[in-house]
Every structure is written in C-alpha cells, then in structure tokens.
Design a protein around this motif. Structure first.
Motif, short mmCIF file in Angstrom:
data_model
loop_
_atom_site.label_atom_id
_atom_site.label_comp_id
_atom_site.label_asym_id
_atom_site.label_seq_id
_atom_site.Cartn_x
_atom_site.Cartn_y
_atom_site.Cartn_z
N UNK A 77 13.37 -4.84 7.86
CA UNK A 77 14.50 -5.72 7.52
C UNK A 77 13.99 -7.12 7.18
N UNK A 78 13.03 -7.62 7.96
CA UNK A 78 12.48 -8.96 7.71
C UNK A 78 11.73 -8.99 6.38
N UNK A 79 10.98 -7.93 6.09
CA UNK A 79 10.27 -7.85 4.80
C UNK A 79 11.26 -7.87 3.65
N UNK A 80 12.35 -7.13 3.81
CA UNK A 80 13.33 -7.03 2.73
C UNK A 80 13.97 -8.38 2.43
N UNK A 125 6.13 6.48 8.70
CA UNK A 125 6.63 7.24 7.56
C UNK A 125 8.15 7.41 7.65
N UNK A 126 8.63 7.79 8.83
CA UNK A 126 10.06 8.06 9.00
C UNK A 126 10.89 6.77 9.04
N UNK A 127 10.43 5.79 9.79
CA UNK A 127 11.24 4.60 10.04
C UNK A 127 11.25 3.64 8.86
N UNK A 128 10.09 3.43 8.25
CA UNK A 128 9.99 2.48 7.14
C UNK A 128 10.05 3.17 5.79
N UNK A 129 10.00 4.50 5.80
CA UNK A 129 10.00 5.27 4.57
C UNK A 129 11.17 4.99 3.64
N UNK A 130 12.41 4.91 4.15
CA UNK A 130 13.53 4.66 3.23
C UNK A 130 13.35 3.38 2.41
N UNK A 131 12.72 2.37 2.99
CA UNK A 131 12.46 1.12 2.26
C UNK A 131 11.31 1.29 1.28
N UNK A 132 10.19 1.83 1.77
CA UNK A 132 8.97 1.92 0.95
C UNK A 132 9.15 2.91 -0.20
N UNK A 133 9.75 4.06 0.07
CA UNK A 133 9.93 5.07 -0.98
C UNK A 133 10.87 4.54 -2.06
N UNK A 134 11.91 3.84 -1.64
CA UNK A 134 12.80 3.19 -2.62
C UNK A 134 12.02 2.21 -3.48
N UNK A 135 11.16 1.40 -2.87
CA UNK A 135 10.40 0.40 -3.62
C UNK A 135 9.42 1.05 -4.59
N UNK A 136 8.81 2.15 -4.17
CA UNK A 136 7.92 2.89 -5.07
C UNK A 136 8.68 3.41 -6.29
N UNK A 143 8.09 0.76 -14.79
CA UNK A 143 6.78 1.00 -15.42
C UNK A 143 5.68 0.11 -14.86
N UNK A 144 5.86 -0.34 -13.62
CA UNK A 144 4.79 -1.08 -12.95
C UNK A 144 3.86 -0.12 -12.20
N UNK A 145 4.42 0.95 -11.67
CA UNK A 145 3.65 2.00 -11.02
C UNK A 145 3.81 3.30 -11.79
N UNK A 146 2.90 4.23 -11.52
CA UNK A 146 3.01 5.58 -12.08
C UNK A 146 2.95 6.54 -10.89
N UNK A 147 4.10 6.75 -10.29
CA UNK A 147 4.18 7.57 -9.09
C UNK A 147 5.19 8.69 -9.33
N UNK A 148 4.70 9.93 -9.31
CA UNK A 148 5.60 11.07 -9.49
C UNK A 148 6.11 11.62 -8.17
N UNK A 149 5.39 11.33 -7.08
CA UNK A 149 5.78 11.83 -5.76
C UNK A 149 5.69 10.67 -4.76
N UNK A 150 6.72 9.84 -4.69
CA UNK A 150 6.66 8.66 -3.81
C UNK A 150 6.53 9.02 -2.33
N UNK A 151 7.12 10.14 -1.92
CA UNK A 151 7.00 10.55 -0.51
C UNK A 151 5.55 10.81 -0.14
N UNK A 152 4.81 11.47 -1.02
CA UNK A 152 3.41 11.76 -0.76
C UNK A 152 2.59 10.47 -0.74
N UNK A 153 2.83 9.59 -1.70
CA UNK A 153 2.10 8.32 -1.73
C UNK A 153 2.36 7.53 -0.46
N UNK A 154 3.60 7.49 -0.01
CA UNK A 154 3.91 6.74 1.20
C UNK A 154 3.27 7.38 2.43
N UNK A 155 3.28 8.70 2.50
CA UNK A 155 2.65 9.36 3.65
C UNK A 155 1.15 9.06 3.68
N UNK A 156 0.48 9.14 2.56
CA UNK A 156 -0.95 8.82 2.51
C UNK A 156 -1.20 7.36 2.87
#
Length: 214
Positions: A77-80, A125-136, A143-156
């Motif tokens: 929330x503070x980051x957002x 992954x679970x708690x901050x994922x909704x924010x990070x995956x949305x941002x990805x 067209x700033x990123x090229x991410x086809x699977x944001x869930x996988x990128x966030x998990x890694x």
C-alpha cells in the motif's frame, strides 16, 4: 445477486481474536525478535487464553508468517502511494521490487524469517502478487516490458528477492549491489541489461507511513 449473510457472533469473535494475536505477535516480535518471543506472552498481550492461540496458528513460525503477511500488505500500500505519481509503468514495478528488497534486508521482522526462504517467497507471491502482477501487465501493455506470463515472472522474482536478501544479510553480497540485483530481476521482464540498469538506478522517493485501515 443475493446479499451476503451477516457475520455471526462466533465468526466476529474469531476474527477479532485472530487480529489481536497478529497485532500482539507483531509487537512482541519487534521488541524481542521471533526466536525470543513466546506464544504465552503473545496470548497474554492479546488478552486471550494461552491455549486459544493454537486454535488459530499451529506454531510460532506460522504466526510469524501471518505477521509478515500484514507487513507485506502494508508495504504494498505504501509503495502504491508513491508509484501512483509515476508516469512510466516500468518504473512502478522497478520501484516496488527495490523497496521490497530494501525492507527484507533492513527490517528485523523480515530478516529473522529469511532462512525459511520457500515459505517467505510464497507469502510475498500471494500477498504482494496482486499489485506486482498488475504492474507487470500494465508495463507490458504499454510496451515497456515483454512479459507473456506475469505470474511466472513474479514468482521467480520473489525467490530472487529472498535469495539476494539472505546473501546481503549474511555479508556474502554487499548492500551496494542492490541496483545490480534489481537490474538483473528487471531483465526477466524482457529489458536488456542497459535499459534495466538505467531503470534500477532512478531516484527512490521515500515511502509514506502506513495508515491503519487502508
């Protein structure tokens, strides 16, 4: 659509007890550390019976993870609040992962749980994922990123954050290398190293305090 049923008295009591235990554990663990905190002291400070705590948490580690999850949500929330002012969607994601890395290496409540790397990475992954995956996704749409699977990128990324944080807190990697670490994580979004390094080196505005109830 039918209206949800009102919360019953038992459910309200259980919710309050669980919240009180998490608040109490958060205070005790901040004062004494995870290892020195006891379930008895946590229960007493929460004003519940000593055995009641085990109705909600099977162990002190499980309770410590619940505390961390509340801290993770507050951090998101503070980051957002800061990133809502950014125009570049790629900078939103980059700022977020840098601040998570900073917190994991400076907040004792995070540091003391880093050895449980798989559990903590999953919690992030679970708690901050909704924010990070949305941002990805938003950065990819722009067209700033090229991410086809944001869930996988966030998990890694979560596992990389925990691994890097462990190395920093153990003195195996200098804290001054954080920009390089963030740049390498940004490369997982499809950026080349030069672009990722420029993004990682951008100024870091301060985080605002968290206001309870947000």
């Amino acid at each position: 659509m039918p209206e949800p049923k009102p919360e019953g008295r038992v459910a309200r009591r259980q919710r309050r007890n669980r919240a009180a235990l998490i608040r109490s554990a958060r205070d005790v663990m901040a004062e004494k550390g995870v290892d020195a905190a006891t379930m008895l002291e946590i229960a007493e400070r929460a004003d519940v019976g000593a055995g009641t705590v085990y109705n909600y948490f099977g162990s002190k580690d499980e309770l410590a993870v619940a505390v961390l999850e509340t801290l993770m949500h507050e951090l998101a929330v503070r980051i957002e609040k800061v990133t809502d002012t950014f125009e570049d969607p790629a900078q939103v994601y980059a700022f977020g992962i840098r601040r998570v890395l900073d917190t994991a290496t400076t907040d004792p409540r995070w540091e003391q749980m880093l050895h449980r790397s798989e559990v903590i990475a999953d919690a992030i992954f679970r708690t901050m994922g909704p924010f990070a995956i949305r941002d990805l996704r938003l950065a990819s749409t722009a067209n700033r990123f090229r991410v086809s699977n944001p869930e996988l990128v966030w998990r890694m990324t979560t596992h990389t954050i925990i691994g890097a944080s462990l190395a920093i807190t153990k003195g195996e990697v200098p804290a001054a290398a954080k920009n390089q670490i963030v740049a390498r994580m940004l490369c997982m979004t499809g950026l080349d190293l030069d672009a990722a390094s420029e993004l990682a080196a951008r100024p870091l505005p301060d985080l605002p305090p968290y206001i309870e109830g947000e």
